[in-house]
Each structure stands twice: as structure tokens, then as C-alpha cells.
Design an enzyme around this catalytic site. Structure first.
Site, short mmCIF file in Angstrom:
data_model
loop_
_atom_site.label_atom_id
_atom_site.label_comp_id
_atom_site.label_asym_id
_atom_site.label_seq_id
_atom_site.Cartn_x
_atom_site.Cartn_y
_atom_site.Cartn_z
N ASP A 66 -1.95 16.05 -2.40
CA ASP A 66 -2.91 15.08 -1.85
C ASP A 66 -4.07 15.81 -1.17
O ASP A 66 -5.23 15.56 -1.46
CB ASP A 66 -2.20 14.17 -0.83
CG ASP A 66 -1.06 13.39 -1.47
OD1 ASP A 66 -1.30 12.74 -2.48
OD2 ASP A 66 0.07 13.47 -0.95
N GLU A 102 0.24 17.75 -9.45
CA GLU A 102 -0.99 17.27 -10.09
C GLU A 102 -2.08 18.35 -10.14
O GLU A 102 -2.62 18.66 -11.20
CB GLU A 102 -1.51 16.05 -9.32
CG GLU A 102 -2.84 15.56 -9.83
CD GLU A 102 -3.19 14.15 -9.41
OE1 GLU A 102 -2.26 13.34 -9.20
OE2 GLU A 102 -4.39 13.84 -9.31
#
Ligand code: TRH
Length: 351
Positions: free
Chosen positions: A20, A248
């Protein structure tokens, strides 16, 4: 008169790990340095920035606490990964006289539904606000992938010898394969280490973000390194013949690095992550290659199986060629920050 720069607030909560904050930091940097936006990152835990950011990057982006920050009339507000902007802040956004753009930046997925969900609007249940869903992705129907304008220049300037010296990599042995390994604790690493130790040719495994002591077994040398900055992590990916990545952001960086990669997807309840893994493999691999050694290896890596290293290693040259073609195809689409800026300016009615 020169137009005032766009003010942009990016909200981020750190759930666990570093994806994040890693994604938000990259986006914040790009909007500030490439588009001259005035960017503020509102984050509940900025500790990872101590190693992830380079000192010069800090000047470009203002950092605030997620909770209790005042709305300063930003034209663009980005809520990363549905992190829920504090209600008082939302109320202040709604009171702004001139419209603003509110985006929810979603997680990356290769699934086909992204094409129909990207850019969708959702009205706030009681405030005069609209939130848009912005999906990263692998094709033109999505918001694209993060990639900085200076990526290729940095890569051309990369000095592998200096990197090896700076990080204490041992002198390379003949025919040594250098592999970076960044994975979740549940990856079947021991099985892989055993296969690497038994490899016919030497292997150097570099483990960023690992505090163990270096060790060696037969043909395998393992070198743990501290966490590197995002810039230096790119360099490690360029240096290696193969990269194991996860989540990610490191996953995307490994694709830009044009090297063979093995991805450990972020685990989710009910194995939904395995569906996402399959969607990616369907895109990544040529048609009909869903059951190739590569796909089987990746499945084993993600399901605590026994990855077949010798079979995988025999495919490494082809995988590296494929990784280059894949990156060439991805590069045909605009990057995420460019798409996001276009999206916002269109809605703000600014050319
Ligand atoms: O840390 P992650 O597992 O992050 C995950 C995923 O993003 C997941 O989708 C999300 O739900 C979860 O976080 C909360 O893996 P990821 O995404 O690769 O993020 C790691 C970041 O750390 C990335 O920006 C790369 C960076 N990094 C460095 O800068 N230096 C390093 O040495 C390493 C190992 C990583």
C-alpha cells in the site's frame, strides 16, 4: 498568469506489508515530479518510508497523519485501496464550492471484469460527492501500470559492478545464476533451497529485507540484505537472472525489469487469490500454455507444493525472452499516473 498546480491528497492506510505504502509513494512522487502537482500523502504509518524512499524524494511530497488532517481544498483526492477517508474530511470535501475529483485507487488484478469496472462512478449516500473507481491493469481498458518516465534512463545508467560492491555481493562464480527472492513466510522456500543446493551450476540467492546471516550449502550461496530503497530494489531486479516477487508492487517492477519472474500472490480467504493468479497467467503466457512448466512452477510456489526447479531452470532463457516481449507490449499503453492525470483533468474540465 501561470495556472496554479493541482493540489492532490492521497490517503493510505497500511494494512500489512509494504504494497500500500509502496504504490502510494510511487504515485505521489510521479504526480509531484512529472506533473508538478502539489501532493500530500496522508498515511497512518509512514515508517516504511525510512528505507523505501530516497532522501531526495522527501522534498517532493508532504506527509501528514491520516487522522485529523484538515481538508486544504485539494482538487483531487485519492483514496488508496478503499481506505475510507475520515468522515469529517469527506464533509469538508462536500462543502467545497468548485467540484473536485475523488478517486478510489484499487488493487491490481488481471481479471477481465476490470475493463468494465474501471472509471465507474458511485454517488455518496448522503453528501453531494461522487467517487470514481480507478483500476490499475494490463491493457488499454484499465488505468495502466505505474512506470516512471525516467525508468529507462535509470536502467541505462545502472552500474552492476558498483551495485555488487556496495551491497557486498561475492565475486561471481562461473555460470552462476543470480536470483532475488522476496516472498511471504509460507512460500515453500526450503524445497527450493534444497533444489538450488543440488543444482549443477552455482546459484547466488539474494534476499532483500532479510536479517539472517549469509549461508552456503553445496552449490547455493544465500545472501540476505537489508530492505533497499525502491530505486535500489529496481537495480537488484535488473542485476538478477530471475526474480521472485510478491504482492503487487514488486510484481509490477519485476515485469518492467524484463527478467523471468516467479510471483507469489498476496493470499486471500477462500483461495480467491488463486483465481487472480490464473487470470494473470492466462494473460501472461501464450495461448495454450496454461499448463506449461512455468505455470506449474508458479502454482506450486503459491500452494506450498514442491516447485520443479530443474524443469524450470531449463526454460530460463525462453522465459527471459518472453519477459522482454511482455514488457514491450505493456509499454504500448500509457502509464498509470498519465492515465490518472488525464482522467482527473477531464473531469475538472482542465486541458
Ligand atoms: O509487501 P507486499 O507483500 O505488499 C502487499 C501487497 O501489495 C498486497 O496486494 C497488499 O494487499 C498488501 O501488501 C497489504 O508486496 P509488494 O506489493 O511488492 O510491496 C513491497 C514494496 O516494498 C514495493 O514497493 C517494493 C518495495 N521494496 C523495496 O523498496 N525494497 C526492498 O528491498 C523490497 C524487498 C521491497
Amino acid at each position: 498568469m501561470r495556472p496554479r498546480p493541482i493540489r492532490c491528497d492521497i490517503f493510505c492506510t497500511v494494512i500489512d506489508n509494504f504494497g500500500d505504502v509502496g504504490v502510494c509513494w510511487r504515485l505521489a512522487q510521479q504526480l509531484a515530479t512529472e506533473f508538478a502537482w502539489q501532493v500530500r500523502l496522508l498515511i497512518d504509518d509512514a515508517s516504511a518510508l525510512e528505507w523505501l524512499a530516497t532522501p531526495s524524494q522527501h522534498a517532493a511530497v508532504r506527509i501528514s497523519d491520516f487522522h485529523g488532517a484538515e481538508y486544504e481544498n485539494a482538487e483531487v483526492v485519492i483514496e488508496a485501496f478503499a481506505c475510507e477517508i475520515p468522515p469529517a474530511f469527506q464533509a469538508a470535501m462536500a462543502a467545497r464550492k468548485v467540484p473536485l475529483v475523488w478517486l478510489n485507487l484499487e488493487y491490481l488484478s488481471a481479471e477481465n471484469w476490470v475493463a468494465t469496472s474501471h472509471g465507474l462512478a458511485s454517488k455518496h449516500p448522503h453528501l453531494p460527492l461522487t467517487k470514481y473507481f480507478f483500476f490499475p491493469g494490463f491493457d488499454a481498458a484499465s488505468g495502466g501500470l505505474i512506470r516512471e518516465r525516467d525508468y529507462d534512463t535509470r536502467r541505462l545508467d545502472f552500474d552492476a559492478t558498483a551495485f555488487r560492491q556496495r551491497h557486498g555481493l561475492p565475486v561471481a562464480r562461473q555460470k552462476e545464476t543470480v536470483i532475488s527472492l522476496f516472498s511471504y513466510p509460507n512460500a515453500p522456500r526450503d524445497a527450493l533451497y534444497a533444489a538450488w543446493a543440488a543444482s549443477a551450476t552455482p546459484i547466488l540467492a539474494v534476499l532483500p529485507g532479510n536479517t539472517d546471516a549469509p549461508w552456503q550449502r553445496d552449490n547455493l550461496r544465500v545472501l540476505p540484505l537489508p530492505f533497499l530503497s525502491q530505486h535500489e530494489y529496481d537495480e537488484l531486479l535488473w542485476l538478477c537472472d530471475l526474480n521472485f516477487v510478491r504482492g503487487e508492487d514488486s510484481f509490477v517492477r519485476a515485469q518492467w525489469a524484463e527478467r523471468a519472474m516467479v510471483w507469489q500472490i498476496y493470499p486471500q480467504e477462500n483461495d480467491t487469490h488463486l483465481v487472480k493468479l490464473k487470470s494473470f497467467l492466462t494473460r501472461y503466457l501464450p495461448v495454450g500454455a496454461g499448463d506449461t512448466l512455468y505455470a506449474l512452477f508458479m502454482q506450486a510456489w503459491n500452494t506450498q507444493g514442491t516447485p520443479d526447479w530443474p524443469a524450470f531452470a531449463s526454460q530460463l532463457p525462453q522465459l527471459n525472452t518472453h519477459a522482454k516481449h511482455w514488457a514491450d507490449a505493456l509499454r504500448q499503453h500509457p502509464d498509470l499516473a498519465t492515465n490518472l492525470v488525464d482522467f482527473c483533468l477531464t473531469r475538472l474540465k482542465i486541458d
